[in-house]
Structure formats: structure tokens, C-alpha cells
Design a protein around this motif. Structure first.
Motif, mmCIF file in Angstrom:
data_model
loop_
_atom_site.group_PDB
_atom_site.id
_atom_site.type_symbol
_atom_site.label_atom_id
_atom_site.label_comp_id
_atom_site.label_asym_id
_atom_site.label_seq_id
_atom_site.Cartn_x
_atom_site.Cartn_y
_atom_site.Cartn_z
ATOM 1 N N ASN A 1 -2.249 14.874 -3.900
ATOM 2 C CA ASN A 1 -2.828 16.172 -3.531
ATOM 3 C C ASN A 1 -1.785 17.237 -3.195
ATOM 4 N N ASN B 1 -12.492 15.800 -12.456
ATOM 5 C CA ASN B 1 -12.084 15.620 -11.059
ATOM 6 C C ASN B 1 -10.690 15.028 -10.969
ATOM 7 N N PRO C 1 -11.698 20.419 -13.023
ATOM 8 C CA PRO C 1 -12.904 20.085 -12.241
ATOM 9 C C PRO C 1 -13.890 19.198 -13.007
ATOM 10 N N PHE D 1 0.832 -1.203 0.000
ATOM 11 C CA PHE D 1 0.000 0.000 0.000
ATOM 12 C C PHE D 1 0.868 1.254 0.000
ATOM 13 N N GLU E 1 -5.982 11.330 -4.664
ATOM 14 C CA GLU E 1 -5.606 12.022 -3.429
ATOM 15 C C GLU E 1 -4.144 11.841 -3.026
ATOM 16 N N GLU F 1 7.172 11.443 -2.213
ATOM 17 C CA GLU F 1 7.941 12.647 -1.894
ATOM 18 C C GLU F 1 8.907 12.938 -3.046
ATOM 19 N N CYS G 1 -10.231 4.399 -10.071
ATOM 20 C CA CYS G 1 -11.222 5.312 -9.517
ATOM 21 C C CYS G 1 -12.029 4.606 -8.437
ATOM 22 N N ARG G 2 -12.835 5.377 -7.743
ATOM 23 C CA ARG G 2 -13.720 4.801 -6.723
ATOM 24 C C ARG G 2 -15.145 5.229 -7.040
ATOM 25 N N GLU H 1 -9.078 8.352 -8.200
ATOM 26 C CA GLU H 1 -8.407 8.254 -6.891
ATOM 27 C C GLU H 1 -7.098 9.043 -6.912
ATOM 28 N N TYR I 1 1.576 4.945 0.603
ATOM 29 C CA TYR I 1 0.947 5.971 1.432
ATOM 30 C C TYR I 1 1.593 7.332 1.274
ATOM 31 N N MET I 2 2.694 7.403 0.534
ATOM 32 C CA MET I 2 3.343 8.711 0.420
ATOM 33 C C MET I 2 4.218 8.782 -0.829
#
Lengths: 473, 416
Positions: B266, B277, B274, B85, B263, B90, B120-121, B261, B87-88
Motif C-alpha cells: 500500500n 482491486n 479499481p 510472515f 495491502e 522497504e 487473494c482472500r 491481498e 510484515y514490511m
């Protein structure tokens, strides 16, 4: 029949606070809750704010317990090992509201609120860049804070359990019988005995009073609807933003949760007890009112609508005793009830001591906090995974929750059995997909840990099974 | 720490094809997949209809995924990690550091380029502001699909479906085959958002009522869902209260749209669109940050997996070339379009002169008898008659890059 010194009816924030207070004083206490988990009524669905205390009328119980409660929260949260965000709160207004804000400030002074000040436009818009343009001034109260109301309640109950207390869930009290100096409290075929009984039943408080022969009070049930926005909106506001209060209440606010979601609401709509339906009217009311305080929120980022019911009885809290008995009741614990709860508990314990309750020295046992992998640095996470591989298995991608965290919640002192119970403890299904991805995994983990078929797992108690019976072809 | 040229986040159809693309470029890559197997959502799509464009045959989801998994397994320079998974992400002086974990360890991968291939979700009930209570029995269509097709579970007996996206249509058929009664599909728009073939094969062929311009207004039930209210909507998409009626049911499936998906990226504050998305990309599927690529459903929700694979493969090839320092750059042209078109992907192309570029877009509603035109420097450089264009289907136009002047404009002439 099991015998206790104190029986508390209702495991919301008031009952839980009292449970923790008593068990820490070595009192043999039972907490009786009709639902299948604690924190299942008004406590689970409110704004989650520790109010500074400028709202209540000076001299009222609301004022007294609000101030005391808000002083107790920071140390209580650190004792419970739960988070509190001491961000302060703002009541915002335009120039024409200056006089009302000053009155609020004066009232805060009278109530004993520390550190308040009026913030002028320039500074204010720097503090909160998303305030509506017409907002000119605000009352800043630095002692206001944000908490997770259900997590605080759960933690208080867990603390009570690890300190020797008993929690009985699915215990829907239907009889309270005084015998000599004791009470027999029953729910169906289960009964417990206690010397003291305290009614903390929230929305159901009148029903419990009736069982005990105590007076019933005129009650108004008020629904508060909320919109919850995805945590990508983090930073929209940095603290709760209230409009000027009116007779109807504190108004519709924009606030944040401890997990960086933005929350808008509540409405204040008269309703039937336990009616937590969200209506179109409420949603449009929130959207209409919220822009008087802040800029237009991004409604595309709404992930959940919800509502809670609070009970209002007259102007003040009712915290009384049925004369010449050991039956106490708390009624109409609406806002600022969450803030006031620990102070109400403290007060009730004093009263019971005056009535002969024996407290004793008790060696305090601290509750274990839930491990949260998301807040760990790489070194800590690596070490944890090496120690227990389940903390390296992701289940909920949105909130970054691992199998280890879910199993830990399942094995926590109250042993939650529902999806909502796990959600309130460690947050799977609480994120932006609302369980679309993790629900199947969560059901599997719960089923194997609880040693029951997945078909028996419920959202929030019997009748709310998630799957249907029968395999797919 | 692992060092490679390209990190691909996600081992679904886009990520798998991207890995093949990186391999083709001569660079090395690592796929980080959070699930226990490669293939992504394809694994739960046991229906057929995949691969008509890429493989010229009709495959099921798992079959289609396995064609690509086989290709990836043949690649010499592709490594993948399952159950891992991310998670970051950098930035480092050498490019990017991608951090993931699995049940054995933390994994840190440093690379010159990153490809977002996260898919996507589904939009949850809250995002369509579903009113009423919050009982059990409300599922997103894909969640129900996973429970039924992968876990072998049953989600309910009497089912209403809100929204007519492809997953909703597919699940209407699936639930009917499973013995459930699908009482109706309710779509707020005047047309379905799904593919024409799904409307025929999943809905009409099974006599499932598809109610257009109608929506679920609220749900009932304190514990399990007991029913939903439905009502037709007016031209402003507002429900007509007088025509509201109650439908008893125990299950509501939501097929109300998909969200990329995005994020994980971000914090980079990439140029955002927009309408989709998601992020804006150039013809290399590169976002506004160099070395950070984005393709497939995390870029824009595709109708066909074949398109996702095509995008992924191209993005992989470009990311590989970027990592090797071979990706040509030139003056950027922003694509413009008329009101019929909602957006284009890519948004930018480079005036590198030679070769072809594929531009995908969606229209805002269904049209008949149209001509899709591309214009550059005042000259029509591409023209294609399209008897039907629908909101649910992606349009793709191939442009000869040598014909591109200072601008590139797309338009749709509607003859009817």
C-alpha cells in the motif's frame, strides 16, 4: 456463602468503572455479569468517543459527569495502560449552522469545556481534507478523544481483579433479598452476600430494580447501527466528525478506531431491548446522512456491520438510591455514558462512603497490558521471539497477531473463553478477512489452551458453538 | 541479513512457479511463506481439476502443488523459509529490504526485485453488507473448506450458500459428500461466477438447487444461525421484499468474491486498477514501481491455477532478468478495450519487437457466438472465434509482438 462489601450488577463500562474504583480503595467487591464476558452490552458497540462535554444541558448530571469523566480519561487510560487518541472532535456545519454552532460553543463554556474554538473553512478543510464541500465551519473541541470502549472496560475489570476484586460471569441475577443489613444476590443456585448493591445493568436495569423493589422507569431502547471500514481507509478522517446535534441525538458521525479503521454511524432507531439486528433502512440512513458531513466513503471497503442498543430514560441520567437502603441504581446511562462512567463511579463511591462504606489504604497493583507485536521495533520483536517463540508465530495476518498474543489473552485475569472475548482483547478476526484465514488456527490454540474440544468453543457463549459435532468423513 | 536477487512473497502456486522462473533466468531467489508448508490454498483443495493446461493431466490441489514443490526443490538457486510472515517492504539503495519473522528470528532479505505472490482472500459478510444478526455458523467457503479438509472438522448440517463462485460450488459438493444438506445456492447475478464444469460436476450432478438472480437478504439467530431470508432481485439487483422467504438452516457459506491481498505494498502508492482491486502491471508483471512485480491472484483473481502458474513463472523470469540487468525496455503501449471487456492484464506492453505476449482478460457477462479481435494500427492482428465467453472464465490471447504498432485494442464482436 461468599460475602462482599459491595456487589455490582452489570459489567459494562459503569459497573467496571465502579469495580475498579472500589477495589483500588480496598473495598471487597464482586462484579456480577450475566454474560460470559464483561463488556457485552452497550459498552461493546458504540462510537468509542470521550466527549468533550458541549452537548449536555448545563446543570444536568449528564453535563456534570461528562466533564468530569472527560478529565479523568487520559490519566485513567495511562493507569490502565490502554491507548487513548487525544485527537479532539469536530462538529461541522455549513454557514447556516453558524448560530447553532455558537450556541453549542456557549453551552460548552457553561459546562466548563476547555480549549474549544470555532474553525473556519480554510483551516478546517486542511485539518480534514475529506469534509463535504458544503461544510464551512466547525466547533473544534481538543479534549475529545477516541478510545476502545470494550478494551477500557476489560482493563478496568482486570485492574479490579488484580487488586483483589472478584468477577462472576454467567451470573444472571434472579433474586435480590435484603436480610438485616445485608443482601443476598442469587443467580440460579449461586448466591453472594453484600452490604451494598449497585445496579449497573444497562439495558437490563429495570429488571434488576424490580428484583430489589426499586422503582422501574420508562425506558426507550435505541439501536445504533454502524459500518466499519478496513484500515486501508486510514486517514479518511483524523478525528470524530459530528453533524450539528438534533433532538434525536448527536447524529451520524464519521470516526476512526484506535486501530485505524473508519467507522460510520450510529443510527438512532427505537427497538426492543437487546435487538442488535442491522437493517437495510439503517444502512441507507447512514449512507444518506454521512455525505452531509464528509465526502463519499469507499463502501467497497466495508468489513463489518454491527449495532448496539442504548437505553434512554427521560432527559438525564438517573443515579439514585432506594431510600433507607443500600441499593443504588444507575438507569438510562446513554450517551455520554462511556465518558461519564468513571465520574459516575467516583460519585457513587462518595455516596456509599456517606452511607457507611469503609475504604482502606490499599497497595495499588497495576494491570499488565497486552503485548502488541505490531507496535514493536525490530530489536524488541527479535528479543521477544528469542524469549518466547510463540511471539514469532503469526495467526491473524490482517491485524498481525501472533500465537503468543492470543495465549497471553487466554491467560489474562478474566480468562476469556470465547472467540469474541479473544477478539476484543487482542483483535484476531477483527481485520479485513474477519477470521476467514485465522479462525481454524485460533480454534486450535484456544482448544489446546482451554483443554476442551474445538467443538465446544463458542463465538459468544453457550449455543454459539462454531463447529458442528462429528468429524468429517 | 540475507542478500539475494529476488524475494518472492508467498509460496503458493504463483510463488512456486515464480521461483522456477527466477531459476531459469539464472538469478537467485528466496521464497518467504507464512504457512507451515508450501502450496498455499492448493493444500486444502482436495478436489481434482488442476493441471489440465500445465501438465496435461487432471490433478488434485495437493498433487498439483507437489509437482511444483518438486521443481522448486530441484532448483539450485532457490531458498525458502516456512512459517515466515512478511510484515514490511522497504526501499534501499540496492533495491528492496523485505522483513519477516518466524518462531526463531527476524529475517531480513535484501534483493533487487520483489514479487508479490500473496494470492487473494475471501470477502467477508460485512463486505456484502449482510443484514440481520451476527451469530456463529457463518463461514467464508474457503474457511469451511480448510476446517473440513485440513482440520477434519464439521461446520454444520443444514447449509445455505450465498454466491456461486467456484469455491462455493466446490463446497456445495463437498458438504453434500460430508453428509450435510445443502439447501440451495443463491446467486444475486443472472449467471454464476463459477466455471461451467463446476456448475455441472458440483451442483447439477448432486441435485443442489442453484437459484440465480436471488440473494440472501438477512440472517437470523442470536447465538447460532437459525435461518436466512432469501428473495429474488430486480434488474437493479434490489431484493423484491414481497417475495422474501425464510429458510431454516444452521450454516451459511459465503462465496461472494475474492480480493487480492495487496495491502503489504500500500505504501508504495502503485498504479491501481479499481476493477481488479489490484495494481496495474506491464507485460513483465512489473508494477508502476520498477523491480516490484505482482502476479497470480494478487494481480487479478484467476479461474484456473494453471494460469496462475504461467503468470508466476513469467513474472519470475522477468524479475530475475531485471535483477541481472537484462530485462529489455522500450516504448510502452497501453492496451485499450471495448465495453464487453472489464480489464486486461497486463495493462502495458513494450515495443521490443520480437516474441509473443499473452494478454488475459475477463468479460462483463456471458456471451454466445463471439469473435475476439486484437487490433493495432488499424489492422486486425489476432482473431479468434469463441462460441461462448462467460464472466467466470478468463480469456487469454497470444499476440505476435512484431505486429504491434502505436496501439493495441481488444474487442469482442457478439454475433448473437
Amino acid at each position: 456463602m461468599e460475602k462482599f462489601e459491595v456487589a455490582i450488577i452489570g459489567a459494562g463500562i459503569v459497573g467496571a468503572s465502579l469495580f475498579s474504583e472500589l477495589t483500588r480503595k480496598g473495598v471487597k467487591t464482586v462484579l456480577l455479569e450475566k454474560a460470559d464476558d464483561v463488556s457485552n452490552g452497550s459498552t461493546k458497540a458504540n462510537s468509542g468517543i470521550v466527549h468533550a462535554g458541549y452537548d449536555p444541558v448545563p446543570g444536568t448530571l449528564k453535563a456534570k459527569f461528562n466533564i468530569r469523566g472527560s478529565q479523568m480519561y487520559p490519566s485513567m487510560c495511562s493507569r490502565l495502560k490502554v491507548d487513548i487518541l487525544q485527537c479532539g472532535t469536530l462538529v461541522v456545519a455549513n454557514e447556516s449552522g453558524r448560530e447553532d454552532l455558537n450556541k453549542l460553543f456557549e453551552r460548552g463554556i457553561k459546562n466548563g469545556v476547555q480549549g474549544m474554538r470555532i474553525v473556519e473553512r480554510e483551516e478546517l478543510h486542511k485539518m480534514e481534507p475529506n469534509l463535504a464541500d458544503n461544510i464551512d465551519i466547525a466547533l473544534f473541541a481538543p479534549t475529545g478523544a477516541v478510545i476502545s470502549p470494550y478494551l477500557v472496560c476489560i482493563a478496568l475489570c482486570e485492574e479490579g481483579v488484580v487488586n483483589g476484586g472478584t468477577v462472576k460471569l454467567n451470573f444472571d441475577v434472579d433474586n435480590i433479598k435484603p436480610i438485616n443489613n445485608e443482601y443476598i444476590i442469587s443467580a440460579g443456585d449461586q448466591s453472594v452476600m453484600a452490604d451494598f448493591v449497585v445496579n449497573c445493568a444497562g439495558v437490563g436495569a429495570n429488571d434488576v430494580n424490580k428484583l430489589a423493589g426499586a422503582p422501574e422507569y420508562p425506558m426507550k431502547y435505541v439501536k445504533g447501527e454502524y459500518l466499519l471500514l478496513d484500515k486501508s481507509q486510514n486517514g479518511f478522517v483524523h478525528r470524530p466528525i459530528f453533524p450539528l446535534p438534533t433532538k434525536a441525538g448527536k447524529g451520524i458521525l464519521a470516526t476512526l478506531t484506535l486501530h485505524h479503521n473508519i467507522m460510520l454511524g450510529p443510527t438512532a432507531i427505537p427497538c426492543e431491548p437487546y435487538d442488535t439486528k442491522v437493517d437495510a433502512e439503517g444502512i441507507s440512513q447512514i449512507k444518506e446522512k454521512i455525505v452531509q458531513s464528509v465526502k463519499q466513503p469507499n463502501y467497497k471497503k466495508i468489513i463489518k456491520l454491527f449495532a448496539g442498543v442504548r437505553v434512554v430514560s427521560g432527559e438525564d441520567f438517573i443515579i439514585e438510591k432506594l431510600p433507607d437502603t443500600r441499593f443504588y441504581y444507575t438507569i438510562g446511562i446513554c450517551s455520554p455514558g462511556l465518558t461519564a462512567a468513571p465520574a459516575i463511579a467516583e460519585y457513587l463511591v462518595e455516596k456509599m462512603i456517606q452511607d457507611g462504606l469503609q475504604t482502606r489504604n490499599h497497595e495499588f497493583v497495576s494491570r499488565e497490558p497486552y503485548i502488541n507485536t505490531e507496535t514493536m521495533d525490530k530489536k524488541q520483536l527479535k528479543a521477544l521471539i528469542k524469549q518466547d517463540a510463540r511471539f514469532g508465530k503469526i495467526v491473524c495476518r490482517c491485524e498481525k497477531i501472533t500465537e503468543g498474543e492470543i495465549i497471553q489473552a487466554l491467560n489474562s485475569p478474566l480468562k476469556p473463553t470465547t472467540v469474541d472475548g479473544i477478539k476484543r482483547r487482542v483483535r484476531p478476526t477483527m481485520g479485513r478477512c474477519q477470521g476467514g484465514f485465522c479462525l481454524p488456527k485460533l480454534l486450535k490454540i484456544m482448544s489446546s489452551n482451554m483443554e476442551c474440544p474445538e467443538e465446544e468453543i463458542t463465538l459468544n457463549g453457550q449455543g454459539s458453538e462454531i463447529l458442528a459435532n462429528g468429524e468429517s468423513k | 541479513m540475507i542478500k539475494t536477487d529476488v524475494v518472492i512473497i508467498g509460496g503458493g502456486p504463483c510463488g512456486l512457479a515464480a521461483a522456477c522462473g527466477v531459476e531459469k533466468s539464472g538469478a537467485k531467489c528466496v521464497i518467504l511463506e507464512r504457512d507451515e508448508r508450501l502450496g498455499g490454498i492448493l493444500n486444502q483443495c482436495i478436489h481434482n481439476g488442476f493441471g489440465l493446461h500445465v501438465f496435461n493431466e487432471e490433478l488434485t490441489g495437493p498433487e498439483y502443488a507437489h509437482r511444483w514443490i518438486d521443481k522448486v526443490n530441484e532448483c539450485k538457486n532457490v531458498k525458502y523459509y516456512l512459517n515466515s510472515f512478511v510484515y514490511m517492504i522497504e526501499c534501499t539503495p540496492n533495491g528492496y529490504l523485505v522483513s519477516a519473522y518466524n518462531d526463531e528470528d527476524l529475517i531480513e532479505v535484501e534483493a533487487k526485485a520483489v514479487i508479490l505472490a500473496l494470492g487473494c482472500r475471501e470477502k467477508p459478510a460485512g463486505s456484502v453488507q449482510l443484514l440481520g444478526t451476527r451469530p456463529s455458523g457463518i463461514f467464508t467457503a474457503g474457511c469451511a473448506q480448510k476446517l473440513i479438509n485440513i482440520e477434519g472438522k464439521s461446520v454444520g448440517k443444514r447449509v445455505v450458500i450465498l454466491g456461486s463462485g467456484d469455491i462455493g460450488l466446490i463446497m456445495a459438493r463437498r458438504l453434500t459428500c460430508e453428509g450435510a444438506t445443502v439447501l440451495g445456492i443463491y446467486e444475486i447475478m443472472p449467471q454464476s461466477g463459477g466455471l461451467a464444469r463446476n456448475i455441472t460436476q458440483c451442483v447439477k450432478d448432486f441435485n443442489i438447487p442453484l437459484n440465480l438472480s436471488t440473494t440472501v437478504t438477512r440472517v437470523e439467530g442470536d447465538k447460532r444461525l437459525t435461518g436466512v431470508y432469501v428473495a429474488p432481485v430486480d434488474q437493479k439487483l434490489q431484493p423484491v421484499a414481497e417475495l422474501e422467504k425464510f429458510i431454516p438452516c444452521d450454516t451459511l457459506l459465503l462465496s461472494v468474491g475474492l480480493l487480492p491481498e495487496i495491502e503489504i505494498a500500500n505504501d508504495f502508492q502503485l498504479e491501481f486498477n479499481p476493477t481488479t482491486n489490484s495494481y496495474c502491471v506491464d507485460e513483465y508483471f512489473q508494477t508502476s514501481k520498477t523491480g516490484l512485480f505482482c502476479a497470480g491472484n494478487v494481480l487479478h483473481v484467476n479461474d484456473l491455477v494453471d494460469n496462475v502458474s504461467r503468470e508466476g513463472q513469467h513474472a519470475g523470469e522477468c524479475a530475475g532478468l531485471y535483477a541481472l540487468g537484462k530485462l529489455p525496455t522500450a516504448e510502452k503501449v497501453e492496451i485499450t478495450f471495448d465495453d464487453h471487456i472489464k480489464y486486461t492484464a497486463p495493462k502495458y506492453i513494450y515495443k521490443t519487437g520480437a516474441g509473443e505476449v499473452q494478454v488475459s482478460f475477463r468479460v462483463n457477462k456471458n456471451y454466445r457466438r463471439t469473435i475476439i479481435r486484437a487490433i493495432s494500427g488499424g489492422v486486425e492482428i489476432s482473431r479468434r472465434p469463441a462460441p461462448v465467453v462467460t464472466a467466470g472464465e478468463m480469456q487469454t490471447v497470444t499476440i505476435d509482438k512484431s505486429k504491434i504498432q502505436e496501439d493495441l485494442h481488444f474487442e469482442i464482436q457478439v454475433l448473437e
